[in-house]
Scaffold this motif. Sequence first.
Motif, short mmCIF file in Angstrom:
data_model
loop_
_atom_site.label_atom_id
_atom_site.label_comp_id
_atom_site.label_asym_id
_atom_site.label_seq_id
_atom_site.Cartn_x
_atom_site.Cartn_y
_atom_site.Cartn_z
N GLY A 1 0.78 -1.21 0.00
CA GLY A 1 0.00 0.00 0.00
C GLY A 1 0.82 1.27 0.00
N ARG A 2 2.17 1.15 -0.03
CA ARG A 2 3.02 2.34 -0.01
C ARG A 2 3.24 2.81 -1.43
N ARG A 3 3.10 4.11 -1.65
CA ARG A 3 3.37 4.68 -2.95
C ARG A 3 4.87 4.81 -3.13
N SER A 4 5.38 4.44 -4.33
CA SER A 4 6.82 4.49 -4.59
C SER A 4 7.33 5.93 -4.56
N ALA A 5 8.62 6.06 -4.25
CA ALA A 5 9.23 7.38 -4.12
C ALA A 5 9.28 8.07 -5.48
N PRO A 6 9.21 9.38 -5.52
CA PRO A 6 9.26 10.11 -6.80
C PRO A 6 10.65 10.01 -7.41
N PRO A 7 10.80 10.27 -8.72
CA PRO A 7 12.12 10.20 -9.37
C PRO A 7 13.10 11.19 -8.74
N LEU A 8 14.36 10.81 -8.78
CA LEU A 8 15.42 11.62 -8.19
C LEU A 8 15.69 12.83 -9.09
N ASN A 9 15.84 14.00 -8.48
CA ASN A 9 16.18 15.22 -9.21
C ASN A 9 17.70 15.30 -9.36
N LEU A 10 18.22 15.25 -10.60
CA LEU A 10 19.66 15.24 -10.85
C LEU A 10 20.25 16.63 -11.02
N THR A 11 19.48 17.65 -10.84
CA THR A 11 19.98 19.02 -11.06
C THR A 11 21.07 19.36 -10.03
N GLY A 12 22.26 19.70 -10.54
CA GLY A 12 23.36 20.10 -9.67
C GLY A 12 24.17 18.98 -9.10
N LEU A 13 23.79 17.73 -9.32
CA LEU A 13 24.57 16.60 -8.79
C LEU A 13 25.83 16.39 -9.63
N PRO A 14 26.99 16.12 -8.99
CA PRO A 14 28.23 15.92 -9.76
C PRO A 14 28.15 14.65 -10.61
N GLY A 15 28.69 14.74 -11.83
CA GLY A 15 28.71 13.60 -12.74
C GLY A 15 27.53 13.54 -13.67
N THR A 16 26.55 14.43 -13.49
CA THR A 16 25.36 14.37 -14.35
C THR A 16 25.71 14.66 -15.80
N GLU A 17 26.69 15.56 -16.02
CA GLU A 17 27.06 15.91 -17.39
C GLU A 17 27.70 14.75 -18.15
N LYS A 18 28.17 13.72 -17.43
CA LYS A 18 28.82 12.56 -18.07
C LYS A 18 27.80 11.51 -18.51
N LEU A 19 26.54 11.69 -18.19
CA LEU A 19 25.52 10.69 -18.50
C LEU A 19 24.77 11.09 -19.76
N ASN A 20 24.35 10.06 -20.51
CA ASN A 20 23.45 10.32 -21.64
C ASN A 20 22.01 10.33 -21.14
#
Length: 434
Positions: free
Chosen positions: A349-368
Motif C-alpha cells: 500500500g506504499r506509494r513508490s518514491a518520486p524520481p530523483l532530481n539530478l539538477t546540480g549533482l556531480p557527474g550528471t554531465e557525463k551521462l546520456n
Amino acid sequence: MRFAFGPPDDPFDKPPCRGCSSYLSEPYVKCAECGPPPFLLCLQCFTRGFEYKKHQSDHTYEIMTSDFPVLDPNWTAQEEMSLLEAVMDCGFGNWQDVANQMCTKSKEECEKHYMKHFINNPLFASTLLNLKQAEEVQHTETAIPFHPADDPPRPTFDSLLSRDMAGYMPARADFEFDNYAEWDLRDIDFVEDDSDILHALKIAVVDIYHSRLKERQRRKKIIRDHGLINLRKFQILERRYPKEVQDLYETMRRFARILGPVEHDKFIESHALEFELRREIKRLQEYRAAGITNFCSARTYDHLKKSRDEERLKRTMLSEVLQYIQDSSACQQWLSRQADIVSSVTPAGRRSAPPLNLTGLPGTEKLNEKEKELCQMVRLVPGAYLEYKAALVNECNKQGGLRLAQARALIKIDVNKTRKIYDFLIREGYITKA
C-alpha cells in the motif's frame, strides 16, 4: 630376372633358405611371385631347381645383393648402409670410430664421402624441399585444424574465472595440476645398504611419480589442444548451435580427451547436421500429411499456419479474460494487480518514491539521456552509478561475460537496484551476459 637392393649382409636378419634351411648370404634369390612371406633360396638350391608347394622353378625371381654402387663407383650399397649405421652409432664427427666400425674404409674416406653425398648433396636438398611443399599442400587440402586461443585471458587470483579455468597461471602459461607430486621424492635416497624390499619400494615410488608427471602433461595437452584456456570464448562458440546440439556438446565434452580437437568438432558438427535433417524430415512429413506436393503450396501452408496460430493465441487470451470476468474473486485480483502497475503502488500500500532530481549533482554531465532516466528511476546519484558501471564493465571484460550473481557480489546495494542496473547495461550493450 631383376637385381634388388637387399638388407644388410647379416644372416640372422632374414629367414633361412626354404630349400636347405641354411643361413642366407648375399647374393641369394627371392621369388617374385610367391609370398608373403618372401620365398628365399640360396644359390645352390636355386641352381638345382628347387620347388615347394606353389613355388615352381620357372617363376620370375630377383637377385638380392648389395654389391653394386649407388652414389659412388668405389662404394657399394652395403658400404653405404654400413656408413649410415656407423654414423648413427658413433655420432657425427667421430670419423675414426666410424672407420673402425666399417673396417673397409679409412677415416678420411668416410668423412669425405659422407659430407659430399649426404650433407652437401643438392639432390637431397631439393628432395626435402619438394617433400615439405607436398606436405604443406596436403595440409591445406585437409580439414582446417583447431587453433587454441592466441591471447588467453588473465583472471585475477582466486576469482570465479580462475577457478573455472582450473587454476590457469597466465604469467607462467601453465596450470596447477598436482604440484605437490615431488614431495614424495624429497626424502628418498638410494644407498648400497638398502634391502631388496626397500629398494623395490623406492623404485615403485619413482614409478608413481613418473605416472603423475605423465598425467599432468596429458591434462595440459587436452586443455591447450581443445582451446579450453579461453573458456568464455569456447562457451560463446557453443551457443551458435541449437539447443539440442548444445545439450549434446555438454554431455560429450567429457569424451573430448579421447578424440583430437578436429575429430571432436567434426563429431559435433555431424550431430548438428543430423538434428537439422531430422527437423527438415519432420517438416516434409507434415507437408505430405497435409497433401502438399510442391514448394509453392508449402509456403502458402506456412503462412496460413502462422495466421492460425496467432488467432488461436488470441482466442486463448480472450478465454482467460472471460474466465476472470465470470469469476468475481479472480476478477478483483486481476484488477488490483493492474491498478498496482499503473499507479506504482506496492502490495503493502506504499506509494513508490518520486524520481530523483539530478539538477546540480556531480557527474550528471557525463551521462546520456537514457542513463539519466535510469538514475532518476532507481534514485541513484550519477557518481555512484559511474563507479558501479566501471566495475561491472571491467569484470565483464576480464571474464568475457557477467552473471547477475557476480554483479550483486561486486555492487553492495539493494538487489532490485542491482538488477535494474545490470539489465540496463546489457540492453545498452556495455556488458554481455555470461
